[in-house]
Design an enzyme around this catalytic site. Structure first.
Site, PDB file in Angstrom:
ATOM      1  N   GLU A 140     -13.949  -5.113   8.486  1.00 16.93           N
ATOM      2  CA  GLU A 140     -14.638  -4.163   7.600  1.00 16.93           C
ATOM      3  C   GLU A 140     -16.062  -3.883   8.063  1.00 16.93           C
ATOM      4  O   GLU A 140     -16.979  -3.686   7.265  1.00 16.93           O
ATOM      5  CB  GLU A 140     -14.602  -4.638   6.136  1.00 16.93           C
ATOM      6  N   GLU A 188       0.843  -1.214   0.000  1.00 21.49           N
ATOM      7  CA  GLU A 188       0.000   0.000   0.000  1.00 21.49           C
ATOM      8  C   GLU A 188       0.866   1.248   0.000  1.00 21.49           C
ATOM      9  O   GLU A 188       2.068   1.210   0.237  1.00 21.49           O
ATOM     10  CB  GLU A 188      -0.896   0.032   1.241  1.00 21.49           C
ATOM     11  N   ASP A 199      -9.624   2.034  -4.502  1.00 23.77           N
ATOM     12  CA  ASP A 199      -8.687   1.910  -3.385  1.00 23.77           C
ATOM     13  C   ASP A 199      -7.886   3.213  -3.303  1.00 23.77           C
ATOM     14  O   ASP A 199      -8.463   4.281  -3.235  1.00 23.77           O
ATOM     15  CB  ASP A 199      -7.815   0.665  -3.587  1.00 23.77           C
ATOM     16  N   ASN A 205      -9.811   5.009   2.458  1.00 26.78           N
ATOM     17  CA  ASN A 205      -8.748   4.722   1.498  1.00 26.78           C
ATOM     18  C   ASN A 205      -8.229   5.998   0.844  1.00 26.78           C
ATOM     19  O   ASN A 205      -7.887   6.947   1.530  1.00 26.78           O
ATOM     20  CB  ASN A 205      -9.224   3.688   0.475  1.00 26.78           C
ATOM     21  N   ASN A 240      -5.246   2.751   8.088  1.00 26.14           N
ATOM     22  CA  ASN A 240      -5.204   2.340   6.693  1.00 26.14           C
ATOM     23  C   ASN A 240      -4.500   3.433   5.891  1.00 26.14           C
ATOM     24  O   ASN A 240      -3.487   3.977   6.330  1.00 26.14           O
ATOM     25  CB  ASN A 240      -6.615   2.037   6.175  1.00 26.14           C
ATOM     26  N   ARG A 285      -7.665  -0.625  12.853  1.00 25.07           N
ATOM     27  CA  ARG A 285      -6.276  -0.303  12.487  1.00 25.07           C
ATOM     28  C   ARG A 285      -6.238   0.882  11.524  1.00 25.07           C
ATOM     29  O   ARG A 285      -7.224   1.207  10.866  1.00 25.07           O
ATOM     30  CB  ARG A 285      -5.598  -1.503  11.804  1.00 25.07           C
TER      31      ARG A 285
END
Length: 281
Positions: free
Chosen positions: A116, A15, A191, A143, A97, A95
């Site tokens: 989620e 990521e 994303d 995101n 992201n 957490r």
């Protein structure tokens, strides 16, 4: 326009590619592997550093260190490697992201629940002085976040909505949220994203195996197929900001293809925008 392998890797959940111009390197993370990676295209040099928690994003600081979006909040590595918390807010099952640095040098950091759960995450702003403000409560998978070239618009993705949304920006505040573009069912989920010098928005499509580029009016004008099923984010890098780097994931795939989990690059994909470091004003 074709993607190539820049770094061979087996990241579970690659990521957050980010170009660090001061060091001439690309920074990216493996969230579930708890690793921060760097790659210098000019020399091929790579580094990998472990974090003590899952790490959603790592961005350059003005002093040469890194700011980290971690499981329990936002922390910082000083240039000498010393760690400190900027904002600690542990929530069971949640957490950090994706995250992005705004034109004013603040970090906008998102979160999500591991399962989620709808509304289980949020988006916060951590200012250069460490002051933290909740911007968007009750998001699901926070995101991609990015700003228009003039800094007057902010683009944002909450992946399950299948939308890229846009806000007017008023200093540290956002205006009304509205739909900028919608990903059609069957094309994957939006994303991570980046904005180029023309104001076009590039977004990686999780389970879509492609990148989409949208004009400033929200019109899809380019689709770039990728040799992976789960691209996660994209960012321009290289000395001229013309190469588009793409992180990828292999988590949840029964038989990952050879490039899934690697860092990809699309040479001469366009013209990127310089990205501020955390703490710049």
């Amino acid at each position: 326009m074709r993607a190539e392998q820049a770094v061979a890797a087996c990241a579970e959940l690659g990521e957050g590619p980010t170009w660090d111009p001061a060091a001439g390197r690309l920074i990216w993370v493996d969230i579930l592997g708890s690793r921060v990676h760097t790659y210098e295209p000019a020399t091929g040099r790579r580094t990998v550093r472990a974090t003590e928690q899952h790490v959603g994003a790592a961005k350059p600081r003005t002093d040469g260190g890194l700011v980290l979006n971690l499981r329990d909040g936002v922390g910082s590595w000083a240039p000498d490697g010393a760690f400190s918390w900027l904002h600690r807010d542990p929530v069971p099952g949640r957490r950090g992201n994706d995250a992005a640095v705004a034109p004013d040098g603040a970090l906008w950091a998102g979160s999500m629940h591991y399962d989620e759960a709808p509304g289980g995450g949020h988006l916060i702003r951590v200012g250069p002085d460490g002051t933290t403000t909740e911007i968007l409560p009750a998001v699901t998978v926070s995101n991609g976040t990015g700003w228009s070239p003039d800094g007057r618009l902010m683009y944002y993705v909450d992946s399950p909505t299948r939308r890229i949304d846009v806000f007017d920006v008023w200093g540290e505040r956002l205006g009304e949220r509205r739909e900028f573009a919608r990903i059609q069912e069957g094309s994957g989920f939006p994303d991570g994203l980046t904005v180029d010098a023309d104001g076009c928005v590039w977004v990686a499509l999780w389970d879509g195996g492609a990148l989409h580029r949208y004009t400033p009016s929200g019109t899809l004008d380019r689709t770039v197929p990728l040799p992976v099923r789960r691209p996660t984010a994209c960012a321009f890098g290289g000395p001229d900001l013309t190469d588009l780097y793409v992180t990828t994931a292999r988590v949840g795939l029964d038989a990952p293809a050879p490039l899934e989990g690697s860092l990809l690059v699309i040479p001469d994909a366009g013209q990127g925008l310089p990205q501020p470091a955390y703490g710049e004003r």
